[in-house]
Design an enzyme around this catalytic site. Sequence first.
Site, PDB file in Angstrom:
ATOM      1  N   GLU A  46       0.794  -1.225   0.000  1.00  0.00           N
ATOM      2  CA  GLU A  46       0.000   0.000   0.000  1.00  0.00           C
ATOM      3  C   GLU A  46       0.828   1.276   0.000  1.00  0.00           C
ATOM      4  OE1 GLU A  46       1.008  -1.672   2.619  1.00  0.00           O
ATOM      5  OE2 GLU A  46      -0.509  -1.464   4.193  1.00  0.00           O
ATOM      6  N   ASP A  79      -0.297  -4.216   4.938  1.00  0.00           N
ATOM      7  CA  ASP A  79       0.022  -4.341   6.364  1.00  0.00           C
ATOM      8  C   ASP A  79      -0.769  -5.464   7.027  1.00  0.00           C
ATOM      9  OD1 ASP A  79       1.825  -2.305   6.193  1.00  0.00           O
ATOM     10  OD2 ASP A  79       0.497  -0.756   6.976  1.00  0.00           O
ATOM     11  N   ASP A  83      -2.405  -5.572   9.861  1.00  0.00           N
ATOM     12  CA  ASP A  83      -3.536  -5.280  10.741  1.00  0.00           C
ATOM     13  C   ASP A  83      -4.846  -5.317   9.951  1.00  0.00           C
ATOM     14  OD1 ASP A  83      -3.410  -3.005   9.235  1.00  0.00           O
ATOM     15  OD2 ASP A  83      -2.798  -1.682  10.879  1.00  0.00           O
ATOM     16  N   GLU A  93      -6.780  -2.928   8.838  1.00  0.00           N
ATOM     17  CA  GLU A  93      -6.823  -1.999   7.711  1.00  0.00           C
ATOM     18  C   GLU A  93      -6.102  -2.608   6.505  1.00  0.00           C
ATOM     19  OE1 GLU A  93      -8.400   1.003   7.408  1.00  0.00           O
ATOM     20  OE2 GLU A  93      -9.293   0.549   9.360  1.00  0.00           O
ATOM     21  N   TYR A 103       6.800  -3.300  12.634  1.00  0.00           N
ATOM     22  CA  TYR A 103       5.525  -2.626  12.358  1.00  0.00           C
ATOM     23  C   TYR A 103       5.102  -1.771  13.541  1.00  0.00           C
ATOM     24  CZ  TYR A 103       0.894  -1.937  10.392  1.00  0.00           C
ATOM     25  OH  TYR A 103      -0.248  -1.385   9.863  1.00  0.00           O
ATOM     26  N   ARG A 129       2.148  -0.354  14.391  1.00  0.00           N
ATOM     27  CA  ARG A 129       0.819  -0.415  15.002  1.00  0.00           C
ATOM     28  C   ARG A 129       0.674  -1.762  15.704  1.00  0.00           C
ATOM     29  NH1 ARG A 129      -0.616   2.076   9.891  1.00  0.00           N
ATOM     30  NH2 ARG A 129      -1.000   4.302  10.257  1.00  0.00           N
ATOM     31  N   HIS A 141       2.224  -9.016  16.121  1.00  0.00           N
ATOM     32  CA  HIS A 141       2.757 -10.114  16.924  1.00  0.00           C
ATOM     33  C   HIS A 141       3.932  -9.688  17.804  1.00  0.00           C
ATOM     34  CE1 HIS A 141       0.231 -12.551  14.388  1.00  0.00           C
ATOM     35  NE2 HIS A 141       0.872 -12.138  13.315  1.00  0.00           N
TER      36      HIS A 141
END
Length: 798
Positions: free
Chosen positions: A9, A86, A88, A90, A287, A289, A332
């Site tokens: 993205e 990603d 998550d 989203e 990552y 988030r 994770h």
Amino acid sequence: MAKNLVIVESPAKAKTIEKYLGRDFTVLSSIGHIRSIAKKTKTGTPPIDIKNNFATTYEVDQDKKKTITALKKATKTADQVWLATDEDREGEAIAWHLCEVLGLDPITTNRIVFHEITKSAIEEAIKTPRTVDMKLVAAQQARQILDRLVGFELSPVVWQKVPGGKSAGRVQSPAVRLLVEREREIQKFEASFTFKVTAEFMHGGELVKAELPDRFETETEARAFLESLKDATFTVSNVTKTPGTRNPGAPFTTSTLQQEANSKLGFGARATMSSAQKLYQDGKITYMRTDSVNLSGQAIAAAKSFITTEFGEEYSQVRQFKTKSASAQEAHEAIRPTDMTLKKGSSNDYDQKLYDLIRNRALASQMAPAKLEKTTVTIVISTEGKIFEAHFEAKGEVIIFPGFLKVYGSGKKDPDILPAMASGDRLDLQNVLAKQTFTRPPARYSEGSLVKKLEELGIGRPSTYATIIATIQARDYAVKGDGEGEEREVITYTFSPQSSSRQDVTREIIKEKTGSDKGKLVPTGVGQMISDFLTDHFEQVVDYGFTADVEQDFDKIATGALARNVMLEKFYQPFHKLIENSGDIDRSQVAQATQVGIDPESGKPIFARFGRFGPMLQLGDTEDKENKPQFAPMPAGARIETVTLEQALKAFELPRLVGQTDEGKDIKANIGRFGPYIQVDKLFVSIKPLDPHDITLDQALELYAAKLKSEAEKNITDFGDGLKVLNGRYGPYITDGKKNAKIPKDVKPEKITHEKAKKLLDEAPATKGRFARRGAVTTKKSAAKQVTAKRKTTPKKK
């Protein structure tokens, strides 16, 4: 085109990943979300069809059509497509939308995830692909649908019923309520004071600072105590040494990173996340988030190796932290550097500061505790053999072994280190100070502390905190304070036996600042009003427990424990009933005026109230049909709850005649919607940051001359009938004051005739009105009734 197409993205992420994959792979970017819920549909059915199990119509974002065309072309020529958005919810939703738009099968298309952009992580992901997780997609859809429903149905009610109200959101509204409740606590707070006594002694040529544990309630008691010390002696009666340890904190989650970056670096939540995203996309950190505080075994081993080599074996202590949040699901692993040995994370100073914070915190979490020794020295006071009940205490701290403090958390101020002292040692008093100390009201929220509170209440998730805070400021429901506070008088008593006037206890009044709101989130008047409105009429939307329960429902959907539509219907049914009943809410009761006082000249009442453009003052009653009320803007720094009669009377002195120009034209100073200004004929000139009450004629003339010069430079041709050719921000244009027309690139603006200008203006498309742009309600029917009219049919139960 290569055999394999990888879609991510972010363009920056694509660039980094492409370095790790061979010639058989091409990496392209969707540049974020490609679709969103449609504003309207071609068939006329609602974009979110409540009656049809919340079936949702999506549309490709206008600015993504070229991107989609390029991705479709690449997809057709690739043997295999890999969705690497990603990890998550989203990211999962973006992957699903890509499948829908590009004609890919989500059941068979390869979906790969990784929490760090490194060669080993990418290669491992390619080896172990999965498919799109529709449970995660359903959770993201539920959040998006719910937020759209609340915004679509509640915001029009807010526009109609709350002056200055712009929108209401499912998560932003409880956040505003938190700010408002804290502000009300501060306003109700009544400060009390005591007198704190501190002293400085000398021992063997070294300074010893001490404090009286007890405080005095009155000025008389404080002075009397200092008077009693004139002939006193001071002796060490006891020295207590207590060993202690200090343990490091866990590596960062999204929330704790935002809190610490705000506290230590002064970064806002949005700036922190933007910087962290750059570091992640460049492959420097994992990552960003995440709710997890776990570190992988590989990361722990890497940290141990670096710490042992850099500082020694004794500085290493392996730890595995456990995530407290039962709903942790965003990733994770905690936020950490991908390479523990790498000190340089970015060439950008801003990003480097955040990288240092992340790296040092992760390393510290795997280091030994700091060993401390805390020392407390009790100093007794005696006069002619009589020992006082009161005593001084000197406290110090010595770091025996720094442990993790080598890299993180040592603080800006070093702890006091006391000289060696023993029981029976005499100390020489240098000076003693009794200072009036006031209790403090609750502190306003900073961005960091608001994130912490939202997390404690279970409101929002890591990916939403920055957006929540940005939205409430963009809506003008809260502002970032910049006030240094107000001066307050503070009483002090000092006694210095070493001075020439050793027998005197000196009283002095000093001034100190109090009530600073610099960098804190302060709710505006509109923010307070909309919070009260929602609390009174839509308590479900601002209830902390209910909002947290909704977040937990999203988590259940993500695991398959709850059906999306069941959850949506449970929320929507009671919410929609409140919308249906909102037509009966009396707007005049929402923004009630507060009487400030009586104007001594006219005898008319002065009210503080909300108007269309925010807080304002009103002189006279609206019920007085013969004399229309006068209005004035709210003075700078004043609020409806706090504005005084003196401030209000001064506000009605405007507009003020400052003087005249050389041509004899009046110069008037006033405050308008956009701040203070001066007016000459029809020309308005901003005078920020000057005050219209005391701007001088010289200052006004200087600003007026600068404005005339600017207008002259802007004005290409004035035809004298209101039609002008002007230089604008985006180039030359024609205007008659009501309508604008662009000038073709091949036409020289200074060559345009009156006839040509008129023709270009007539041919230009009509300018859309402000209400048409905002999509505001234009019919007489209230917004609430319009929403109800569209949704009269009760949604079918599943």
